[in-house]
Design a protein around this motif. Structure first.
Motif, mmCIF file in Angstrom:
data_model
loop_
_atom_site.group_PDB
_atom_site.id
_atom_site.type_symbol
_atom_site.label_atom_id
_atom_site.label_comp_id
_atom_site.label_asym_id
_atom_site.label_seq_id
_atom_site.Cartn_x
_atom_site.Cartn_y
_atom_site.Cartn_z
ATOM 1 N N ASN A 11 43.159 39.750 45.836
ATOM 2 C CA ASN A 11 44.552 39.311 45.786
ATOM 3 C C ASN A 11 45.521 40.473 45.804
ATOM 4 N N SER A 12 45.285 41.442 46.685
ATOM 5 C CA SER A 12 46.225 42.550 46.834
ATOM 6 C C SER A 12 47.473 42.017 47.522
ATOM 7 N N PRO A 13 48.608 41.972 46.820
ATOM 8 C CA PRO A 13 49.818 41.421 47.451
ATOM 9 C C PRO A 13 50.214 42.221 48.680
ATOM 10 N N GLY A 14 50.329 41.520 49.792
ATOM 11 C CA GLY A 14 50.789 42.146 51.027
ATOM 12 C C GLY A 14 49.778 43.029 51.744
ATOM 13 N N MET A 15 48.644 43.310 51.116
ATOM 14 C CA MET A 15 47.659 44.179 51.763
ATOM 15 C C MET A 15 46.359 43.406 51.997
ATOM 16 N N PRO A 16 45.901 43.326 53.262
ATOM 17 C CA PRO A 16 44.622 42.656 53.500
ATOM 18 C C PRO A 16 43.471 43.432 52.862
ATOM 19 N N VAL A 17 42.438 42.693 52.474
ATOM 20 C CA VAL A 17 41.269 43.294 51.834
ATOM 21 C C VAL A 17 40.034 42.911 52.650
ATOM 22 N N LEU A 18 39.337 43.928 53.150
ATOM 23 C CA LEU A 18 38.103 43.707 53.910
ATOM 24 C C LEU A 18 36.933 43.877 52.954
ATOM 25 N N GLN A 42 41.293 55.138 58.656
ATOM 26 C CA GLN A 42 42.283 54.865 59.710
ATOM 27 C C GLN A 42 43.422 53.984 59.209
ATOM 28 N N HIS A 43 43.108 53.072 58.296
ATOM 29 C CA HIS A 43 44.106 52.104 57.830
ATOM 30 C C HIS A 43 44.502 52.351 56.374
ATOM 31 N N GLN A 44 44.375 53.595 55.939
ATOM 32 C CA GLN A 44 44.682 53.946 54.552
ATOM 33 C C GLN A 44 46.109 53.521 54.208
ATOM 34 N N GLY A 45 46.246 52.834 53.060
ATOM 35 C CA GLY A 45 47.558 52.371 52.633
ATOM 36 C C GLY A 45 47.966 51.043 53.228
ATOM 37 N N LYS A 46 47.196 50.553 54.236
ATOM 38 C CA LYS A 46 47.523 49.277 54.874
ATOM 39 C C LYS A 46 46.405 48.250 54.730
ATOM 40 N N VAL A 88 29.331 45.194 63.203
ATOM 41 C CA VAL A 88 30.475 45.107 64.099
ATOM 42 C C VAL A 88 30.838 46.535 64.520
ATOM 43 N N PRO A 89 30.794 46.844 65.820
ATOM 44 C CA PRO A 89 31.161 48.194 66.262
ATOM 45 C C PRO A 89 32.609 48.522 65.875
ATOM 46 N N ALA A 90 32.860 49.785 65.559
ATOM 47 C CA ALA A 90 34.183 50.216 65.092
ATOM 48 C C ALA A 90 35.326 49.779 66.024
ATOM 49 N N PRO A 91 35.213 49.969 67.356
ATOM 50 C CA PRO A 91 36.342 49.565 68.222
ATOM 51 C C PRO A 91 36.651 48.066 68.111
ATOM 52 N N GLN A 92 35.603 47.249 68.054
ATOM 53 C CA GLN A 92 35.783 45.793 67.955
ATOM 54 C C GLN A 92 36.406 45.428 66.610
ATOM 55 N N LEU A 93 35.928 46.049 65.535
ATOM 56 C CA LEU A 93 36.457 45.771 64.203
ATOM 57 C C LEU A 93 37.914 46.209 64.114
ATOM 58 N N ASN A 94 38.214 47.367 64.658
ATOM 59 C CA ASN A 94 39.581 47.875 64.669
ATOM 60 C C ASN A 94 40.519 46.924 65.389
ATOM 61 N N GLN A 95 40.077 46.439 66.545
ATOM 62 C CA GLN A 95 40.885 45.520 67.341
ATOM 63 C C GLN A 95 41.162 44.234 66.558
ATOM 64 N N THR A 96 40.146 43.708 65.885
ATOM 65 C CA THR A 96 40.296 42.497 65.088
ATOM 66 C C THR A 96 41.281 42.720 63.943
ATOM 67 N N LEU A 97 41.152 43.870 63.284
ATOM 68 C CA LEU A 97 41.983 44.151 62.112
ATOM 69 C C LEU A 97 43.441 44.414 62.460
ATOM 70 N N GLN A 98 43.711 44.898 63.668
ATOM 71 C CA GLN A 98 45.088 45.252 64.060
ATOM 72 C C GLN A 98 46.081 44.125 63.787
#
Length: 103
Positions: A11-18, A42-46, A88-98
């Motif tokens: 339940n991080s407000p405003g920040m997605p949690v993987l 790559q997504h530090q802080g986000k 999940v390969p990094a490029p695919q995971l990155n694309q999903t997370l964007q």
């Protein structure tokens, strides 16, 4: 520092949690570990990345119906918004997370 409950962690407000559901004995989980470290940097802080050992946290794994590992579940405001089992390969995971990280 007191241990946080799983619901507090996701339940991080405003920040997605993987969440990476894994086990120490799982080969594909070991393959996923460096990918997740890269994603976290790559997504530090986000984006927050946490690992849940299914052997030590069976109730949480059952609650989210984790039947194979690794299973990744992305939570936004405590709710699962995406999930994927297997490596999940990094490029695919990155694309999903964007789409979730850049909201």
């Amino acid at each position: 520092m007191p241990k946080k409950s799983f619901s507090e962690l996701i339940n991080s407000p405003g920040m997605p949690v993987l969440v990476d559901f894994y086990a120490d004995w799982c080969g594909p989980c070991k393959t996923m570990a460096p990918i997740l470290q890269q994603i976290a940097q790559q997504h530090q802080g986000k984006l927050r990345v946490i690992k849940i050992d299914v052997d030590r946290n069976q109730a949480v794994a059952q609650q989210f119906r984790v039947q194979s590992i690794p299973t990744l579940i992305l939570f936004q405001n405590g709710q699962p918004v995406w999930r994927q089992a297997g490596v999940v390969p990094a490029p695919q995971l990155n694309q999903t997370l964007q789409s979730f990280v850049n909201r």
